[in-house]
Design a protein around this motif. Structure first.
Motif, PDB file in Angstrom:
ATOM      1  N   GLY A  40       0.798  -1.222   0.000  1.00  0.00           N
ATOM      2  CA  GLY A  40       0.000   0.000   0.000  1.00  0.00           C
ATOM      3  C   GLY A  40       0.831   1.273   0.000  1.00  0.00           C
ATOM      4  O   GLY A  40       0.280   2.379   0.014  1.00  0.00           O
ATOM      5  N   GLN A  41       2.144   1.137  -0.016  1.00  0.00           N
ATOM      6  CA  GLN A  41       3.008   2.329   0.057  1.00  0.00           C
ATOM      7  C   GLN A  41       3.318   2.868  -1.352  1.00  0.00           C
ATOM      8  O   GLN A  41       3.448   2.111  -2.309  1.00  0.00           O
ATOM      9  CB  GLN A  41       4.342   1.988   0.737  1.00  0.00           C
ATOM     10  N   LEU A  42       3.462   4.188  -1.388  1.00  0.00           N
ATOM     11  CA  LEU A  42       3.917   4.848  -2.612  1.00  0.00           C
ATOM     12  C   LEU A  42       5.442   4.718  -2.669  1.00  0.00           C
ATOM     13  O   LEU A  42       6.137   5.095  -1.720  1.00  0.00           O
ATOM     14  CB  LEU A  42       3.516   6.326  -2.556  1.00  0.00           C
ATOM     15  N   ILE A  43       5.947   4.145  -3.760  1.00  0.00           N
ATOM     16  CA  ILE A  43       7.400   3.981  -3.881  1.00  0.00           C
ATOM     17  C   ILE A  43       7.908   5.069  -4.822  1.00  0.00           C
ATOM     18  O   ILE A  43       7.808   4.946  -6.042  1.00  0.00           O
ATOM     19  CB  ILE A  43       7.749   2.590  -4.455  1.00  0.00           C
ATOM     20  N   SER A  44       8.430   6.154  -4.231  1.00  0.00           N
ATOM     21  CA  SER A  44       8.913   7.240  -5.086  1.00  0.00           C
ATOM     22  C   SER A  44      10.293   6.899  -5.630  1.00  0.00           C
ATOM     23  O   SER A  44      10.639   7.239  -6.760  1.00  0.00           O
ATOM     24  CB  SER A  44       8.946   8.542  -4.295  1.00  0.00           C
ATOM     25  N   ASP A  45      11.072   6.205  -4.834  1.00  0.00           N
ATOM     26  CA  ASP A  45      12.445   5.923  -5.218  1.00  0.00           C
ATOM     27  C   ASP A  45      12.778   4.510  -4.721  1.00  0.00           C
ATOM     28  O   ASP A  45      12.718   4.257  -3.514  1.00  0.00           O
ATOM     29  CB  ASP A  45      13.360   6.966  -4.550  1.00  0.00           C
ATOM     30  N   PRO A  46      13.097   3.587  -5.628  1.00  0.00           N
ATOM     31  CA  PRO A  46      13.371   2.213  -5.194  1.00  0.00           C
ATOM     32  C   PRO A  46      14.598   2.089  -4.290  1.00  0.00           C
ATOM     33  O   PRO A  46      14.896   1.007  -3.806  1.00  0.00           O
ATOM     34  CB  PRO A  46      13.577   1.447  -6.498  1.00  0.00           C
ATOM     35  N   GLU A  47      15.335   3.202  -4.068  1.00  0.00           N
ATOM     36  CA  GLU A  47      16.453   3.119  -3.128  1.00  0.00           C
ATOM     37  C   GLU A  47      16.143   3.901  -1.853  1.00  0.00           C
ATOM     38  O   GLU A  47      17.053   4.281  -1.100  1.00  0.00           O
ATOM     39  CB  GLU A  47      17.730   3.639  -3.776  1.00  0.00           C
ATOM     40  N   SER A  48      14.859   4.173  -1.630  1.00  0.00           N
ATOM     41  CA  SER A  48      14.494   5.012  -0.482  1.00  0.00           C
ATOM     42  C   SER A  48      14.683   4.286   0.844  1.00  0.00           C
ATOM     43  O   SER A  48      14.930   3.084   0.892  1.00  0.00           O
ATOM     44  CB  SER A  48      13.027   5.423  -0.609  1.00  0.00           C
ATOM     45  N   ASP A  49      14.524   5.033   1.947  1.00  0.00           N
ATOM     46  CA  ASP A  49      14.673   4.473   3.288  1.00  0.00           C
ATOM     47  C   ASP A  49      13.672   3.356   3.553  1.00  0.00           C
ATOM     48  O   ASP A  49      13.953   2.423   4.293  1.00  0.00           O
ATOM     49  CB  ASP A  49      14.498   5.573   4.349  1.00  0.00           C
ATOM     50  N   LEU A  50      12.496   3.483   2.912  1.00  0.00           N
ATOM     51  CA  LEU A  50      11.455   2.465   3.103  1.00  0.00           C
ATOM     52  C   LEU A  50      11.953   1.086   2.643  1.00  0.00           C
ATOM     53  O   LEU A  50      11.782   0.079   3.329  1.00  0.00           O
ATOM     54  CB  LEU A  50      10.231   2.881   2.280  1.00  0.00           C
ATOM     55  N   ILE A  51      12.579   1.091   1.486  1.00  0.00           N
ATOM     56  CA  ILE A  51      13.090  -0.165   0.938  1.00  0.00           C
ATOM     57  C   ILE A  51      14.233  -0.675   1.808  1.00  0.00           C
ATOM     58  O   ILE A  51      14.344  -1.878   2.083  1.00  0.00           O
ATOM     59  CB  ILE A  51      13.588   0.010  -0.519  1.00  0.00           C
ATOM     60  N   ARG A  52      15.067   0.260   2.260  1.00  0.00           N
ATOM     61  CA  ARG A  52      16.179  -0.094   3.135  1.00  0.00           C
ATOM     62  C   ARG A  52      15.630  -0.761   4.414  1.00  0.00           C
ATOM     63  O   ARG A  52      16.158  -1.762   4.890  1.00  0.00           O
ATOM     64  CB  ARG A  52      16.978   1.171   3.492  1.00  0.00           C
ATOM     65  N   ARG A  53      14.549  -0.190   4.943  1.00  0.00           N
ATOM     66  CA  ARG A  53      13.949  -0.722   6.167  1.00  0.00           C
ATOM     67  C   ARG A  53      13.422  -2.154   5.927  1.00  0.00           C
ATOM     68  O   ARG A  53      13.590  -3.035   6.762  1.00  0.00           O
ATOM     69  CB  ARG A  53      12.801   0.207   6.610  1.00  0.00           C
TER      70      ARG A  53
END
Lengths: 163, 299
Positions: free
Chosen positions: B240-253
Motif C-alpha cells: 500500500g506504500q507509494l514507492i517514489s524511489d526504489p532506493e528510499s529508506d522504506l526499501i532499506r527498512r
C-alpha cells in the motif's frame, strides 16, 4: 549382485555389455568398452571431464547409471570426427588456438561446444563462457578455449549436422 | 575416504514405464525404496556413503511425468520435467522471470539437462534455487499414490534438510504454479563462490505494482535456515506504500527486516554474519529489478 546384458548405442555403433545395476556410464565407456577419451575427473558432477552427449545433450557420465541410457544415442569424443584421420572443425580450432595443454578437460569442452554451436551457430563470448561454465580447465585460463570455439563458429563449418 | 569413481553399495535399479507400474513397486511390502529422478544429487550422496538404499526406483522413463501445461491460469509442471525445459518455459512469461533465473542457476548446462524440478524440491536442500521463487508464487504440489492424490502447499511440504512430507508410497506428480495477474514483477538472485556453485544465500521476490504503489510484496530466502523461508515483514512494510524511489529508506527498512527475519548459521559456505549483511543488499537489488519489471508488464 545380478549382472545383466544391455546394449548401448555409442557413436552410432551398438555395444553389448554386461553391467551391474550400480555401474556408471563413465566406467562402462572408459574401462569396459575401452574408449578412453571420456575422463574421470572429480566423480561428483563438478568438473565436466566425463561429459558425453546423450540424445544430443551434454550430460555427466560419472553420475549416470549405465542402465539408464539403454536405447539412447550416446556420443563420446571418439564419435565427433567426421571420418577416421579427420578432425571436426571444433577440434581443428582447438589445435590451431593451442586450446589444449594437459588435454584432460578437452573432450568435455569439445562436446559442450558441439552442442552449443548446433543450438546457437553464432554465440557471443558471454554465451560461450556460459556454456562451458561446468567444464573446469586447470591449464589454459580458458581464453584460448573461448577463442577456439569462437573460431569454429566463425568458420561456419561445424554446426551443420549432429554428431 | 570415499572413492568417487564407483558406487560401492549394491542396489536394484528399477525403471518403471508407467505410474501404475511405479505404484506397484512402491507398494511391495518391506521395500527400502528410494525414488531417483536425474540422480545429480543422490548418486553423489551414494558415492559418499550418505545413502545406501536397497532399491532405486527411477521416474525418468515415465512419459506421463514429463509435461508443462498452462490451464485456468495455472502452470503445471510434471515431476520428471528436466530443468532446461522448465527454465525455457519460464523465460517466456514475464511475471515469473524469477523462476527462470532460479532454475537456470541450479547448475551448469549438463546438470540442467539431467536434473528435474521435483528432484530439486524433494532433495529438500535449504539452498535449492528453485524453491524461493516457487514459494513467492504460491506453488502447490500434487502428490499421487496408488490410492489417490492430494494437494500440498510447497511451504508445508519441505520440513527440513532432506526431509519432506511425502509418504512412503507417494510421488510428486506435478508442481503447480498460479500465474500472477497483470502488474506483477519478480526477480531472483544468488550469492555463490564460483559459477554453478551452491548458494551461500539466495532470494526471490514477487511484487504487485499499481502505478507507483506497491500493492503487495512476497519474499523468500534460501540457505539461511533449515528450509527456505517465506518472509512476511517486507510485505507488511511495503504494501500500500507509494514507492517514489526504489532506493528510499522504506526499501532499506524492508531489507533490514529481511536480514533480521532469517536464521543463518556459520557453515562451510559462509558465515551467519555475512549472510545477514548481504541479505539486506540482495533484497534491495531484487526489489529494484522486480519493481522495474512490474512496470513494464503494466504498460
Amino acid at each position: 549382485m545380478k549382472k545383466e546384458l544391455i546394449t548401448l548405442t555409442i557413436n552410432r555403433e551398438q555395444y553389448d555389455v554386461v553391467v551391474e545395476d550400480n555401474e556408471l556410464l563413465s566406467n562402462v565407456i572408459h574401462d569396459t568398452i575401452g574408449m578412453t577419451g571420456t575422463k574421470y575427473g572429480c566423480g561428483t558432477g563438478e568438473c565436466g571431464a566425463c561429459t558425453v552427449l546423450v540424445n544430443g545433450e551434454p550430460v555427466l557420465a560419472c553420475i549416470t547409471l549405465a542402465k539408464a541410457v539403454q536405447g539412447a544415442e550416446i556420443v563420446t569424443i571418439e564419435g565427433v570426427a567426421p571420418e577416421p584421420g579427420k578432425l571436426d572443425p571444433i577440434q581443428e580450432a582447438f589445435v590451431e588456438q593451442a586450446a589444449i595443454q594437459c588435454g584432460f578437460c578437452t573432450p568435455g569442452m569439445i562436446l559442450v561446444a558441439k552442442d552449443l554451436l548446433i543450438r546457437n551457430p553464432k554465440p557471443t563470448e558471454d554465451e560461450i563462457r556460459d556454456a562451458i561454465r561446468g567444464n573446469i580447465c586447470r591449464c589454459t585460463g580458458y581464453t584460448s578455449i573461448v577463442k577456439a570455439i569462437q573460431d569454429a563458429a566463425d568458420s561456419g563449418l561445424c554446426c551443420r549436422s549432429k554428431p | 575416504m570415499h572413492n568417487s569413481r564407483i558406487i560401492t553399495n549394491e542396489f536394484d535399479f528399477c525403471q518403471p514405464a508407467t505410474l501404475t507400474e511405479l505404484f506397484g513397486l512402491l507398494n511391495e511390502p518391506g521395500g527400502d525404496d528410494r525414488l531417483i529422478a536425474g540422480g545429480t544429487d543422490i548418486l553423489v550422496m551414494m558415492k559418499e556413503g550418505r545413502h545406501c538404499p536397497k532399491r532405486l526406483v527411477s521416474t525418468m522413463k515415465i512419459d506421463e511425468l514429463d509435461f508443462i501445461e498452462i490451464k485456468d491460469g495455472v502452470m503445471r509442471i510434471g515431476a520428471a520435467t528436466k530443468l532446461k525445459k522448465v527454465a525455457a518455459a519460464c523465460r517466456e512469461i514475464k511475471s515469473i522471470l524469477a523462476l527462470h533465473e532460479g532454475v537456470s542457476s541450479i547448475g551448469k548446462l549438463q546438470i540442467l539437462n539431467m536434473a528435474t524440478i521435483a528432484g530439486n524440491i524433494c532433495t529438500a536442500s535449504p539452498a535449492a534455487d528453485s524453491v524461493p521463487p516457487l514459494l513467492t508464487l504460491g506453488t502447490t504440489l500434487t502428490l499421487k499414490s496408488g490410492d489417490g492424490e492430494r494437494q500440498v502447499a510447497l511451504e508445508d511440504f519441505i520440513l527440513g534438510p532432506g526431509k519432506t512430507a511425502i509418504g512412503r508410497d507417494e510421488i510428486v506428480y506435478s508442481v503447480n504454479i498460479p500465474l500472477p495477474a497483470e502488474g506483477v514483477g519478480s526477480s531472483f538472485r544468488k550469492m555463490e563462490r564460483v559459477g554453478a556453485d551452491i548458494a551461500k544465500i539466495n532470494i526471490a521476490i514477487s511484487i504487485k505494482r499499481n502505478g507507483d504503489v506497491c500493492e503487495s510484496c512476497k519474499v523468500a530466502v534460501g540457505s539461511c535456515a533449515p528450509t527456505a523461508l517465506l518472509i512476511d515483514e517486507p510485505g507488511g512494510i511495503l504494501s500500500g506504500q507509494l514507492i517514489s524511489d526504489p532506493e528510499s529508506d522504506l526499501i532499506r527498512r524492508a531489507g533490514v527486516a529481511v536480514s533480521e527475519a532469517i536464521r543463518p548459521i556459520d557453515d562451510i559456505r559462509s558465515t551467519a554474519e555475512y549472510r545477514r549483511k548481504v541479505a539486506k543488499v540482495l533484497f534491495m537489488d531484487v526489489f529494484q529489478v522486480a519493481w522495474d519489471r512490474a512496470k513494464g508488464d503494466a504498460s
